[in-house]
Design a protein around this motif. Structure first.
Motif, PDB file in Angstrom:
ATOM      1  N   GLY A 181      38.457 -12.190  56.209  1.00  0.00           N
ATOM      2  CA  GLY A 181      38.935 -10.815  56.277  1.00  0.00           C
ATOM      3  C   GLY A 181      40.444 -10.688  56.148  1.00  0.00           C
ATOM      4  N   GLY A 182      40.902  -9.458  56.192  1.00  0.00           N
ATOM      5  CA  GLY A 182      42.328  -9.187  56.119  1.00  0.00           C
ATOM      6  C   GLY A 182      42.684  -7.897  56.835  1.00  0.00           C
ATOM      7  N   LYS A 183      43.982  -7.741  57.087  1.00  0.00           N
ATOM      8  CA  LYS A 183      44.493  -6.491  57.672  1.00  0.00           C
ATOM      9  C   LYS A 183      45.920  -6.361  57.163  1.00  0.00           C
ATOM     10  N   SER A 184      46.034  -6.272  55.858  1.00  0.00           N
ATOM     11  CA  SER A 184      47.335  -6.450  55.230  1.00  0.00           C
ATOM     12  C   SER A 184      48.285  -5.289  55.455  1.00  0.00           C
ATOM     13  N   ALA A 185      49.573  -5.637  55.481  1.00  0.00           N
ATOM     14  CA  ALA A 185      50.632  -4.651  55.693  1.00  0.00           C
ATOM     15  C   ALA A 185      51.271  -4.255  54.376  1.00  0.00           C
ATOM     16  N   ASN A 186      51.531  -2.969  54.247  1.00  0.00           N
ATOM     17  CA  ASN A 186      52.301  -2.430  53.134  1.00  0.00           C
ATOM     18  C   ASN A 186      53.637  -2.001  53.717  1.00  0.00           C
ATOM     19  N   VAL A 187      54.655  -2.836  53.535  1.00  0.00           N
ATOM     20  CA  VAL A 187      55.938  -2.618  54.190  1.00  0.00           C
ATOM     21  C   VAL A 187      56.868  -1.847  53.255  1.00  0.00           C
ATOM     22  N   ILE A 188      57.222  -0.647  53.677  1.00  0.00           N
ATOM     23  CA  ILE A 188      58.106   0.186  52.853  1.00  0.00           C
ATOM     24  C   ILE A 188      59.493   0.158  53.486  1.00  0.00           C
ATOM     25  N   LEU A 189      60.402  -0.572  52.873  1.00  0.00           N
ATOM     26  CA  LEU A 189      61.763  -0.667  53.404  1.00  0.00           C
ATOM     27  C   LEU A 189      62.526   0.618  53.057  1.00  0.00           C
ATOM     28  N   PRO A 190      63.557   0.953  53.866  1.00  0.00           N
ATOM     29  CA  PRO A 190      64.228   2.252  53.689  1.00  0.00           C
ATOM     30  C   PRO A 190      64.796   2.488  52.297  1.00  0.00           C
ATOM     31  N   SER A 191      65.139   1.420  51.584  1.00  0.00           N
ATOM     32  CA  SER A 191      65.735   1.603  50.254  1.00  0.00           C
ATOM     33  C   SER A 191      64.706   1.870  49.157  1.00  0.00           C
ATOM     34  N   ALA A 192      63.414   1.819  49.499  1.00  0.00           N
ATOM     35  CA  ALA A 192      62.351   1.938  48.489  1.00  0.00           C
ATOM     36  C   ALA A 192      62.210   3.361  47.951  1.00  0.00           C
ATOM     37  N   ASP A 193      61.533   3.478  46.826  1.00  0.00           N
ATOM     38  CA  ASP A 193      61.099   4.775  46.305  1.00  0.00           C
ATOM     39  C   ASP A 193      59.893   5.179  47.159  1.00  0.00           C
ATOM     40  N   LEU A 194      60.136   6.022  48.155  1.00  0.00           N
ATOM     41  CA  LEU A 194      59.127   6.303  49.186  1.00  0.00           C
ATOM     42  C   LEU A 194      57.856   6.911  48.598  1.00  0.00           C
ATOM     43  N   ALA A 195      57.997   7.899  47.734  1.00  0.00           N
ATOM     44  CA  ALA A 195      56.815   8.588  47.195  1.00  0.00           C
ATOM     45  C   ALA A 195      55.940   7.610  46.405  1.00  0.00           C
ATOM     46  N   LYS A 196      56.578   6.776  45.608  1.00  0.00           N
ATOM     47  CA  LYS A 196      55.814   5.815  44.810  1.00  0.00           C
ATOM     48  C   LYS A 196      55.099   4.816  45.715  1.00  0.00           C
ATOM     49  N   ALA A 197      55.847   4.306  46.703  1.00  0.00           N
ATOM     50  CA  ALA A 197      55.274   3.307  47.609  1.00  0.00           C
ATOM     51  C   ALA A 197      54.080   3.884  48.382  1.00  0.00           C
ATOM     52  N   VAL A 198      54.205   5.125  48.814  1.00  0.00           N
ATOM     53  CA  VAL A 198      53.113   5.750  49.583  1.00  0.00           C
ATOM     54  C   VAL A 198      51.920   6.023  48.675  1.00  0.00           C
ATOM     55  N   ASN A 199      52.178   6.566  47.501  1.00  0.00           N
ATOM     56  CA  ASN A 199      51.066   6.909  46.605  1.00  0.00           C
ATOM     57  C   ASN A 199      50.299   5.679  46.137  1.00  0.00           C
ATOM     58  N   VAL A 200      51.026   4.638  45.752  1.00  0.00           N
ATOM     59  CA  VAL A 200      50.355   3.407  45.333  1.00  0.00           C
ATOM     60  C   VAL A 200      49.630   2.788  46.529  1.00  0.00           C
ATOM     61  N   GLY A 201      50.251   2.886  47.692  1.00  0.00           N
ATOM     62  CA  GLY A 201      49.639   2.336  48.907  1.00  0.00           C
ATOM     63  C   GLY A 201      48.333   3.031  49.256  1.00  0.00           C
ATOM     64  N   VAL A 202      48.297   4.339  49.155  1.00  0.00           N
ATOM     65  CA  VAL A 202      47.063   5.085  49.443  1.00  0.00           C
ATOM     66  C   VAL A 202      45.991   4.719  48.415  1.00  0.00           C
ATOM     67  N   ALA A 203      46.381   4.658  47.148  1.00  0.00           N
ATOM     68  CA  ALA A 203      45.418   4.304  46.091  1.00  0.00           C
ATOM     69  C   ALA A 203      44.835   2.919  46.348  1.00  0.00           C
ATOM     70  N   ASN A 204      45.674   2.003  46.794  1.00  0.00           N
ATOM     71  CA  ASN A 204      45.229   0.638  47.071  1.00  0.00           C
ATOM     72  C   ASN A 204      44.154   0.628  48.158  1.00  0.00           C
ATOM     73  N   VAL A 205      44.333   1.434  49.182  1.00  0.00           N
ATOM     74  CA  VAL A 205      43.374   1.435  50.301  1.00  0.00           C
ATOM     75  C   VAL A 205      42.077   2.155  49.916  1.00  0.00           C
ATOM     76  N   MET A 206      42.176   3.233  49.151  1.00  0.00           N
ATOM     77  CA  MET A 206      40.980   4.021  48.825  1.00  0.00           C
ATOM     78  C   MET A 206      40.145   3.380  47.711  1.00  0.00           C
ATOM     79  N   SER A 207      40.776   2.519  46.928  1.00  0.00           N
ATOM     80  CA  SER A 207      40.096   1.858  45.820  1.00  0.00           C
ATOM     81  C   SER A 207      38.871   1.088  46.322  1.00  0.00           C
TER      82      SER A 207
END
Ligand code: NAP
Ligand code: MG
Length: 462
Positions: free
Chosen positions: A247-273
């Motif tokens: 199993g896994g419980k992986s972290a999606n770490v968004i550092l403050p310098s990141a493109d927040l919207a992109k990181a969140v949107n790709v992150g949500v897509a990754n989980v719902m896939s």
């Protein structure tokens, strides 16, 4: 949907020993789509004997010939991709587009990668006054889950055959149809009789018989940590090689310098896939506290868009399990910002795409693998805090880091206790070793590292 009523053993479909069958249920409409035989220990024994008998000749086959068979297998899988996609859609419930682009397409790439590796891999090395021969381990018992049913089969069988091993496969009871289709493909590809064998059946019966069979030299398992622990113990007692993909419980770490919207949107897509049924899914999103509210709002909006698009989970038990986790999240004080435990449809094993905010690292939903479309968003104070949270579970399978600067993301990724990290949304690579740190498993799949799991060394000194 058509199904074989026998086992694929020693190059032909043979009658099952017993009369019990397994119903294959379509998770979208809860209707029985087909029935396959439920294998017994005796079916497993027949299959293992066939694999044992075929081993010496297959092990001695020149790598170029094994490569040719794998290339033929890749071509059959490619030619039958529509049928594969429809089959996975029927037994797993995945939307057809996703079945085509992932469930049917990835196995073609992986089979192709092993056709190439079988042809080019150095099965012999020099070390001082020694020649080291890399020889196949022997008979492989492969036990696979339902979440990426064909990918997980090919990720074991292709490297095993490339190495010169022979195989007995016990696929998940929920997804045996694509395994039968795979056996047909192996046959069409001209792989000699006995090199690959299939026994459908239940885990505690056929799976257990395979893992404990004295003529099996290596057990390769993908599935839950609970069953993996048992298989590891059985293999350990017999001094048998074992590979565990858990199993896994992986972290999606968004550092403050990141493109927040992109990181969140790709992150949500990754989980719902795949309806959240991905062991490497980034189910914990870690956001700096100054960006937390914005990230939560973005994630809730993104999740709501998935409502109509995701398929069901695989069966009623998994739906109950996932809903139980959602209820537990609420009970432990997390805040629902999308989805929830109620079924979005009357029929089918559907779960609403769900997002939790105000999740703290100790909560059950932040620690345990849910295996459904459920995302937890956690806030961190600073980078050290983010690292502590990211590494603060028993798992270590995958993860993601986002930063404005690639070097900054890489520096953080190097400190994560996990087997794979995607940097700023890096793409899937079928050659990259896949596998877990900590309780996410033992061993690696894919690429050369996946191939070496099926090899053992013999040193000749001169
Ligand atoms: P599972 O029971 O571990 O199933 C994986 C495979 O092992 C299946 O082929 C299963 O057969 C077989 N098996 C079960 N008990 C066995 C035993 N005692 N000896 C030998 N083989 C055995 O996983 P699951 O029940 O399908 O899913 C439960 C949870 O496991 C999920 O919610 C998820 O958290 C996790 N999971 C993880 C992955 C992953 O990729 N890491 C994949 C699937 C599930 P049956 O199909 O007959 O049970
Ligand atoms: Mg099970």
């Amino acid at each position: 949907m058509k199904a074989h009523d026998g086992m694929y053993i020693d190059g032909a479909w043979r009658p099952a020993v017993g009369t019990e069958t397994i119903e294959v249920v379509n998770p979208v409409d809860e209707q029985v789509a087909a029935r396959v035989p439920a294998g017994t220990a005796e079916d497993v024994d027949r299959a293992v004997r066939a694999a044992r008998a075929a081993f010496p000749a297959w092990a001695a086959t020149p790598p170029a010939e094994r490569a040719a068979r794998l290339a033929a297998l890749r071509d059959v899988l490619a030619a039958r991709k529509d049928e594969i996609a429809e089959t996975v859609t029927t037994e797993l419930g995945a939307p057809l587009k996703f079945s085509q682009s992932v469930h049917a397409a990835v196995p073609v790439a992986v089979a192709g990668s092993y056709a190439e590796l079988a042809a080019t891999y150095p099965f012999e090395e020099k070390a001082g006054n020694s020649t080291v021969h890399l020889e196949p381990v022997g008979v492989v018992g492969a036990i696979t889950p339902w979440n990426y049913p064909l990918h997980q089969i090919v990720a074991k069988v292709a490297p095993a055959l490339a190495a010169g091993c022979t195989v007995v496969l016990k696929p998940a009871e929920d997804t045996p149809l694509v395994a039968q289709l795979f056996a047909e493909a192996v046959h069409e590809a001209g792989v000699p009789a006995g090199v690959f064998n299939l026994v459908t059946g239940l885990g505690p019966v056929a799976g257990q018989a395979l893992a404990g069979h004295p003529e099996v030299d290596l057990v390769s398992f993908t599935g839950s940590t609970a069953v993996g622990r048992k298989i590891g113990a059985t293999a350990g007692a017999a001094i048998k090689r074992v590979a565990l993909e858990l199993g896994g419980k992986s972290a999606n770490v968004i550092l403050p310098s990141a493109d927040l919207a992109k990181a969140v949107n790709v992150g949500v897509a990754n989980v719902m896939s795949n309806s959240g049924q991905t062991c490497s899914a980034w189910t914990r999103m870690l956001v700096h506290r100054d960006q937390y509210d914005e990230a939560v709002e973005l994630a809730a909006t993104a999740a709501a868009k998935y409502g109509e698009r995701i398929g069901p989970v695989v069966n009623a038990a998994q739906r109950a399990r996932v809903r139980g986790y959602i209820e537990k999240g609420v009970a432990e004080g997390a805040r629902l910002v999308a989805g929830g435990p109620e079924s979005p449809r009357e029929r089918g094993y559907f779960v609403s795409p769900t997002v939790f905010a105000d999740v703290t690292p100790g909560m059950t939903i932040a620690q345990e693998e849910i295996f459904g479309p459920v995302l937890s968003i956690l806030a961190y104070e600073d980078e050290e805090d983010a690292l502590r949270i990211a590494n603060g579970t028993v798992y270590g399978l995958a993860g993601a880091v986002w930063a404005g600067d690639e070097a900054e993301a890489v520096a953080f990724a190097r400190r994560m206790q996990t087997g794979q990290v995607d940097i700023n949304g890096g793409r899937f690579n079928p050659l990259a070793p896949f596998g877990g740190y900590k309780q996410s498993g033992v061993g690696r799949e894919l690429g050369t590292h996946g191939l070496s799991e099926y090899l053992q060394t013999k040193s000749l000194q001169f």
